[in-house]
Design an enzyme around this catalytic site. Sequence first.
Site, mmCIF file in Angstrom:
data_model
loop_
_atom_site.group_PDB
_atom_site.id
_atom_site.type_symbol
_atom_site.label_atom_id
_atom_site.label_comp_id
_atom_site.label_asym_id
_atom_site.label_seq_id
_atom_site.Cartn_x
_atom_site.Cartn_y
_atom_site.Cartn_z
ATOM 1 N N SER A 141 0.858 -0.962 -0.227
ATOM 2 C CA SER A 141 0.083 -0.341 -0.191
ATOM 3 C C SER A 141 1.207 1.063 0.498
ATOM 4 O O SER A 141 2.198 0.947 0.458
ATOM 5 C CB SER A 141 -1.261 0.395 0.960
ATOM 6 O OG SER A 141 -1.462 1.399 1.157
ATOM 7 N N TYR A 155 -2.037 -0.845 10.539
ATOM 8 C CA TYR A 155 -2.228 -1.323 8.204
ATOM 9 C C TYR A 155 -0.530 -1.055 8.025
ATOM 10 O O TYR A 155 -0.808 -1.958 6.923
ATOM 11 C CB TYR A 155 -3.206 -0.090 8.113
ATOM 12 C CG TYR A 155 -3.758 -0.458 6.861
ATOM 13 C CD1 TYR A 155 -4.643 -1.825 5.889
ATOM 14 C CD2 TYR A 155 -3.853 0.377 5.624
ATOM 15 C CE1 TYR A 155 -5.210 -1.842 4.835
ATOM 16 C CE2 TYR A 155 -3.179 -0.214 4.188
ATOM 17 C CZ TYR A 155 -3.900 -1.278 3.794
ATOM 18 O OH TYR A 155 -3.880 -1.882 2.572
#
Length: 249
Positions: A141, A155
């Site tokens: 990401s 995350y």
Amino acid sequence: MSRGTIVITGASSGLGAEMARQFAAIGYDLGLCARRTERLEELRTEILAAHPDRVVSVRQLDVTDDAAVFTVFDEFAAEFGAIDRVVVNAGLGKGAPLGTGRHDANRETAMVNFLAALAQTEAAMKIFRAQGNGHLVMISSISALRGMPKTLTTYAATKAGVAALAEGLRAEAVPGVDVSVIYPGYIRSEMNDRIKHEPKLMVDTETGVRSMVAAIEKRRAKAYVPNWPWIPIAFALRTLPLPLVRKLL
């Protein structure tokens, strides 16, 4: 004629499902796995209706079950004879600011996004080492490039870990094995469809995944997708002071 076989985890929805559609369209046979088998069967039916010459095999898999990960990957390898590419895609977007009483959500994110990714990487590399070739693709990401605040803290850390696994394997230079890490920016998916305020730079799933597939097909060591505006943003994220990073995303 098939261009090869790709195994995709977390393929029942979002980026995984769209990757399956697009890889099938350019000639790949598919091994698709996820927890929700009914969605996998629907996706399989959809793909075969559009591309009846493809082979699409589906299996139920909870990626947090280490033994099941190895079993399912080995079953795909036995069924297809070889696996040319594995896309470690299964992920979870839960999270809360650290110390606010939601350790359960942060722990679950860490288990799915990192420890389960480690198991998938182990299972894929076992097969690739035995074959003497393969392409491992890790879906990270853009948030992995720096520490992120609040709900993104855990995350981002897990996705940074995924990228580090990929880099470690590239450093090892396993003969015949290519390793790619993909850093998606804001791409619409089931993971983010409940956010209250959609980021201005969000692109639709099909467009975003098209950029991902193009980078994967080129076997890029790392790719920020879509290229614009995420290549310059990635540079800024890596170099700006944290207070500015906080304002950027």
